[in-house]
Design a protein around this motif. Sequence first.
Motif, short mmCIF file in Angstrom:
data_model
loop_
_atom_site.label_atom_id
_atom_site.label_comp_id
_atom_site.label_asym_id
_atom_site.label_seq_id
_atom_site.Cartn_x
_atom_site.Cartn_y
_atom_site.Cartn_z
N LEU A 35 19.76 -9.77 5.02
CA LEU A 35 19.11 -11.08 5.84
C LEU A 35 19.31 -12.24 5.51
CD1 LEU A 35 19.17 -11.42 9.51
CD2 LEU A 35 16.06 -10.77 8.19
N SER A 36 20.00 -13.03 5.22
CA SER A 36 20.09 -14.63 4.68
C SER A 36 18.35 -15.21 4.35
CB SER A 36 20.56 -15.95 5.52
OG SER A 36 20.75 -17.28 5.04
N PRO A 37 18.17 -15.95 3.36
CA PRO A 37 16.19 -16.02 3.78
C PRO A 37 16.29 -17.32 4.32
CG PRO A 37 18.04 -16.45 1.43
CD PRO A 37 19.12 -15.65 1.55
N ILE A 38 17.10 -17.92 4.62
CA ILE A 38 16.85 -18.94 5.96
C ILE A 38 17.51 -18.05 6.91
CG2 ILE A 38 17.17 -21.72 6.52
CD1 ILE A 38 18.47 -21.91 3.73
N HIS A 39 16.44 -17.95 7.99
CA HIS A 39 16.34 -17.61 8.53
C HIS A 39 15.84 -17.29 9.95
CE1 HIS A 39 14.52 -14.03 7.37
NE2 HIS A 39 13.89 -13.62 7.97
N LEU A 42 15.00 -14.96 14.84
CA LEU A 42 15.49 -14.02 16.68
C LEU A 42 16.74 -13.53 15.30
CD1 LEU A 42 16.40 -13.41 19.49
CD2 LEU A 42 17.47 -15.13 19.12
N GLU A 43 17.05 -13.65 14.66
CA GLU A 43 17.94 -13.04 13.49
C GLU A 43 17.22 -11.80 12.92
OE1 GLU A 43 19.87 -16.09 10.76
OE2 GLU A 43 18.38 -16.79 12.00
N GLU A 44 15.89 -11.88 12.59
CA GLU A 44 15.12 -11.36 11.86
C GLU A 44 15.15 -9.93 12.88
OE1 GLU A 44 11.00 -10.03 9.77
OE2 GLU A 44 11.81 -12.57 9.78
N GLU A 45 15.01 -10.06 14.01
CA GLU A 45 14.84 -8.78 15.56
C GLU A 45 16.39 -8.91 15.33
OE1 GLU A 45 12.22 -7.61 17.57
OE2 GLU A 45 11.68 -9.82 16.88
N GLY A 46 17.02 -9.11 15.35
CA GLY A 46 18.62 -8.27 15.17
C GLY A 46 18.50 -7.35 13.91
N ALA A 47 17.98 -7.52 13.06
CA ALA A 47 18.09 -6.28 11.82
C ALA A 47 17.33 -5.49 11.96
CB ALA A 47 17.84 -7.61 10.58
N LYS A 48 16.18 -6.24 12.60
CA LYS A 48 14.96 -4.46 12.87
C LYS A 48 15.30 -3.76 13.96
CE LYS A 48 11.22 -7.08 11.22
NZ LYS A 48 9.63 -8.13 12.49
N LEU A 49 16.63 -4.35 14.93
CA LEU A 49 16.75 -3.68 15.82
C LEU A 49 17.97 -2.63 15.16
CD1 LEU A 49 17.48 -3.25 19.43
CD2 LEU A 49 19.48 -4.77 18.78
N ILE A 50 19.12 -3.04 13.96
CA ILE A 50 20.00 -2.26 13.98
C ILE A 50 18.55 -1.03 12.62
CG2 ILE A 50 21.35 -1.84 11.74
CD1 ILE A 50 22.39 -4.71 12.63
#
Length: 377
Positions: A35-39, A42-50
């Motif tokens: 995950l990009s350090p600048i995120h 919502l992007e973090e939520e997508g990573a957590k979904l996976i």
Amino acid sequence: MTDVPQLFPQPQRVFYRGKKILFSKNGKSLFSIGLSPIHSSLEEEGAKLIQKKLYNMGVHINIIDTSKTLSTPAILMGVQQNLNKTSTFFSRLNEYPVNNFSQSYIIEFEENNVYLVGVKPEGVYYASQSFIQLLEQERDQIFLNQIAIYDWPDYPLRGIFEECYIGSGLKDLEDWKVIIDYLASLKMNILIVALYGCWRQQWPDPIEYLLVPIRNYPELQTPQKYEFYSVKEKKRKLLTYLPRMFEKDFFPSLIEYGKRRNILVAPMFNVLGHNTLIPRKFPEIAAKTAQGKPKIDGFCVSNPKTYDLIFRILGQIIKRYLVPNQIDLFHIGMDEVMDFCECPECRKISHAQQFTNHLIRICKYLKNKGIKRIVVN
């Protein structure tokens, strides 16, 4: 091409990039999530979904900052400007007649890595929803289908209207979260929740629902009765309750939960049709018969006190729920208007003009309060 998973909703463009990749074995992931350090959240939520999906399949996967050295192949997630080597992907996307470009996303395979890229954070989140459908479990192994996806929505707003009707008052916050999660899995982005509505046509007595408390108006509440047969106790029982959302006042929590899954949760409050509770509690502003008696349904649109009360209620909803969450959409119903006022002043104008005048007055008030999108049935 065989043995390709069914993707739903079906993406706009799909490309087969090769045979399945071994993703994990014996519970150990061969990939990490980068995950990009600048995120965004919502992007973090997508990573957590996976991460959650794989956990449910018996595999733990780490989420790693892409600014650090990655020791394994990775699922690289982020918006276009924060991920290297993605410009060529978007040059391909530009070859298609893309609607709603800001919500588009790409899943692509390159140099042992998988790229989940969006123009904006919502695109990254949509990519994660599609990615989990590419995973396939076979006993103690998980495989990843090498299917590149170039996708975008046909419409900018996609969602449902959830009516307040029989049974809706029993839904607790966890039940609403299930609805949000399901909508998110379909890449929908709006849920309009009916907070107030009444029905009198189908039943001997009106059925009324108010799902949020209105401060300074304790008389505005809708206790419910639910009669059922208890198999355990072998007898009929009567459950009396206030709607769960009203009782716990969790509409703000529902809005926040929706935000984390790119679902705009907006209110519907009917301001003319489906309206028996407010006129019943405040008969002075109710629509009148020709003899001056209050009707069951509707308002007198010639009485200034009607708007004093309606505006206080709408203003409270805007101030408590919408302004803190930067929501500029309000659904005001206005459907199935069965009765019009017959007082001397209202009789001077047609039903159509009564309706129009009322609608314009409500819309002007909402606009002055910062509401930019007004929905009418």
